[in-house]
Motif scaffolding. Structure first.
Motif, PDB file in Angstrom:
ATOM      1  N   ALA A  67       1.134  -1.646  -0.340  1.00 31.59           N
ATOM      2  CA  ALA A  67       0.187  -0.057  -0.005  1.00 31.59           C
ATOM      3  C   ALA A  67       0.703   1.284   0.098  1.00 31.59           C
ATOM      4  O   ALA A  67       2.198   1.112  -0.018  1.00 31.59           O
ATOM      5  N   LEU A  93       1.311   4.192   5.529  1.00 29.80           N
ATOM      6  CA  LEU A  93       0.581   4.414   7.035  1.00 29.80           C
ATOM      7  C   LEU A  93       0.978   3.083   7.378  1.00 29.80           C
ATOM      8  O   LEU A  93       0.871   2.059   7.437  1.00 29.80           O
ATOM      9  N   SER A 130     -10.576  -3.546   5.139  1.00 33.58           N
ATOM     10  CA  SER A 130     -11.324  -2.353   6.094  1.00 33.58           C
ATOM     11  C   SER A 130     -11.869  -3.570   7.130  1.00 33.58           C
ATOM     12  O   SER A 130     -12.085  -2.902   7.830  1.00 33.58           O
ATOM     13  N   TRP A 161      -6.229  -2.311   7.008  1.00 33.07           N
ATOM     14  CA  TRP A 161      -5.682  -0.817   6.858  1.00 33.07           C
ATOM     15  C   TRP A 161      -5.704  -0.520   8.500  1.00 33.07           C
ATOM     16  O   TRP A 161      -6.907  -0.707   9.001  1.00 33.07           O
ATOM     17  N   GLU A 178      -6.727   5.636   9.293  1.00 28.49           N
ATOM     18  CA  GLU A 178      -6.562   7.054   8.692  1.00 28.49           C
ATOM     19  C   GLU A 178      -6.899   6.456   7.184  1.00 28.49           C
ATOM     20  O   GLU A 178      -7.276   7.065   6.594  1.00 28.49           O
ATOM     21  N   TYR A 179      -6.057   5.294   7.073  1.00 25.80           N
ATOM     22  CA  TYR A 179      -6.162   4.596   5.592  1.00 25.80           C
ATOM     23  C   TYR A 179      -7.231   4.309   4.614  1.00 25.80           C
ATOM     24  O   TYR A 179      -7.322   4.605   3.557  1.00 25.80           O
ATOM     25  N   THR A 180      -8.017   3.904   5.935  1.00 28.34           N
ATOM     26  CA  THR A 180      -9.244   3.000   5.245  1.00 28.34           C
ATOM     27  C   THR A 180     -10.354   4.647   5.056  1.00 28.34           C
ATOM     28  O   THR A 180     -10.883   3.886   3.683  1.00 28.34           O
ATOM     29  N   TYR A 182      -9.032   7.153   3.183  1.00 32.97           N
ATOM     30  CA  TYR A 182      -8.164   7.274   1.910  1.00 32.97           C
ATOM     31  C   TYR A 182      -9.128   6.431   0.702  1.00 32.97           C
ATOM     32  O   TYR A 182      -9.253   6.614  -0.195  1.00 32.97           O
ATOM     33  N   TYR A 231      -3.522   9.762  -4.177  1.00 25.93           N
ATOM     34  CA  TYR A 231      -2.688   9.361  -2.916  1.00 25.93           C
ATOM     35  C   TYR A 231      -1.554  10.654  -3.582  1.00 25.93           C
ATOM     36  O   TYR A 231      -0.563  10.640  -2.703  1.00 25.93           O
ATOM     37  N   LEU A 263      -2.520  12.391  -0.290  1.00 27.59           N
ATOM     38  CA  LEU A 263      -2.192  12.144   0.848  1.00 27.59           C
ATOM     39  C   LEU A 263      -1.286  12.240   1.156  1.00 27.59           C
ATOM     40  O   LEU A 263      -0.529  12.639   2.414  1.00 27.59           O
ATOM     41  N   LYS A 264      -0.126  12.709  -0.139  1.00 22.47           N
ATOM     42  CA  LYS A 264       1.144  12.954   0.318  1.00 22.47           C
ATOM     43  C   LYS A 264       2.164  14.362   0.312  1.00 22.47           C
ATOM     44  O   LYS A 264       3.304  14.188   0.240  1.00 22.47           O
TER      45      LYS A 264
END
Length: 440
Positions: A14, A17, A113, A130, A133-135, A137, A169, A172-173
């Motif tokens: 992934a 995270l 999830s 996940w 927080e990742y869930t 996104y 992404y 996210l980053k």
């Protein structure tokens, strides 16, 4: 050899995270879709990203009372109303969506999830759960793919879904990738998406997808006529985690892969160390190990059959189950020693001691693809047959052209004969292609 599990985990790694469990949201075997669902919770993260195809997309999550479970739902109408003022209100009039890409993406989301995985996902090591927080996104990514499907801009599913993954992404980053073929940790966005979609129901589970219409009264902030539809899935895992699997180790002759070799010794070792066993191939060149748990197994050849040399001892890594199959076969090849020479000779029928040069002989493999044509030399012998590289197996030698001054016999048994080459000698008849010798 790179380990299969490591390779597949890298393909699906992934974006980042930490991975922690999401607790208590779903049952452990399936996510059931009720006929009527009720909004239980609505969350807004305040984060948005820009999709080239969809425009501005805001990250949020919706949780619905779904029978006795709580299930994440997705927006069924981009731009329509939705908010916390609708908590406790209902959606119904369920209809099914059959689009395969939507089904796979939702299965992928629900599996990661909730921790509800197939045995194959466990075995391949792609069963990471996940973190919360990742869930969020990944919810946005799946939501964007659903909207692409709804507006008819899915086109090539891999390309469309990869474009949305790249957009998520970047948000996210704070990165600025512009092509889905750009690499992230050695894998492009396209490759990551390709792997997910290729997995399908066999890897992520079978997900039925339903569209619900709003059936509540609405609110001042969100009148009933403006409320969006909702999409929710029902994930089913058909495999039983206690199911046992089988591994077949097969040993064949490298010059004739249809020939199984008995007496080859192997060591089978599970990656987690729970299984270890030395085995020997049987008369057909195989050994079948049953009652194995899902996982990755290393198979190493420890001793070649008599008269053979180990080509590659391994280990070869095998994932159980593989490609949806409960029984997986791993094949090793060994090479027989070279140096033997066969003999094929053309002689005069009236004087078998007289070898005849100049006869054209065709050799054809019966259980292999070898074909070669050669001419007898001094003494009537074939001297240029590549015995050292010919596959072990059965052959037919046939006279195509007689020597000068001779005619072929009308007897087919005298111009076409069978033999077996075992790597050291010709087995069968003594090959004298006897012809009626008449000088012209």
């Amino acid at each position: 050899m790179e380990r299969t599990r490591h390779h597949l985990r890298t393909r699906l790694t992934a974006l980042l995270l930490a991975l922690v469990c999401v607790l208590g949201l779903f049952p452990t075997t399936a996510l059931a879709a009720a006929d009527t669902i009720k909004l239980k919770d609505f969350g807004m993260s305040g984060v948005a990203y820009q999709s080239k195809a969809l425009g501005r997309c805001t990250l949020h999550q919706m949780y619905y009372e779904n029978g006795s479970a709580t299930t994440v739902g997705f927006c069924g109408t981009k731009g329509a109303g939705m908010g916390s003022s609708l908590k406790g209100q209902t959606w119904g009039n369920k209809s099914e969506i059959s689009d395969s890409t939507v089904k796979i993406m939702m299965a992928y989301y629900y599996a990661h999830s909730t921790g509800v995985f197939t045995d194959e996902a466990h075995a391949m090591g792609v069963d990471d759960v996940w973190g919360p927080e990742y869930t969020w996104y990944m919810n946005a990514w799946v939501q964007a793919c659903i909207w692409r499907y709804q507006q008819g801009s899915m086109g090539d599913p891999v390309t469309a879904c990869a474009e949305e993954l790249m957009a998520v992404y970047n948000s996210l980053k704070g990165t600025h990738y512009t092509s889905i073929d750009d690499e992230l940790d050695g894998r492009s966005f396209r490759d990551r998406t390709q792997f997910i979609l290729d997995g399908g129901a066999g890897l992520w589970g079978d997900c039925k997808v339903y569209l619900y219409s709003f059936t509540g009264s609405g609110s001042q902030a969100h009148p009933a006529s403006s409320v969006q539809k909702v999409i929710l899935g029902e994930l089913k895992i058909t495999e039983i985690t206690e199911e046992e699997y089988s591994l077949i180790v097969k040993k064949v002759d490298s010059t004739n892969p249809s020939k199984g070799l008995p007496g080859a010794e192997f060591h089978i070792q599970s990656e987690n160390g729970s299984f270890s066993k030395d085995v020997v191939t049987g008369a057909d060149g195989t050994y079948k190990q049953e009652h194995l748990d899902p996982g990755t197994y290393a198979v190493t050849e420890t001793k070649a059959p008599e008269g053979y040399e180990i080509d590659n001892p391994g280990p070869q890594y095998v994932v159980l189950p593989g490609n949806g199959n409960n029984t997986v076969t791993v094949t090793f090849q060994d090479t027989p020693p070279s140096g033997g020479e066969g003999t094929i000779r053309k002689v005069d029928a009236d004087d078998p001691s007289k070898g005849l040069a100049g006869a054209v002989i065709k050799i054809t493999g019966v259980d292999n693809s070898f074909v070669g044509t050669y001419t007898t030399g001094e003494g009537g012998y074939l001297t240029d047959v590549p015995w050292d590289t010919m596959p072990i197996g059965s052959y037919v030698a046939e006279e195509m052209t007689p020597p000068e001054g001779y005619t072929k016999s009308p007897d087919q048994n005298k111009i076409k004969q069978s033999f077996v080459w075992d790597g050291n000698k010709v087995c069968g008849k003594l090959f004298r292609f006897q012809r009626t010798g008449q000088y012209t």
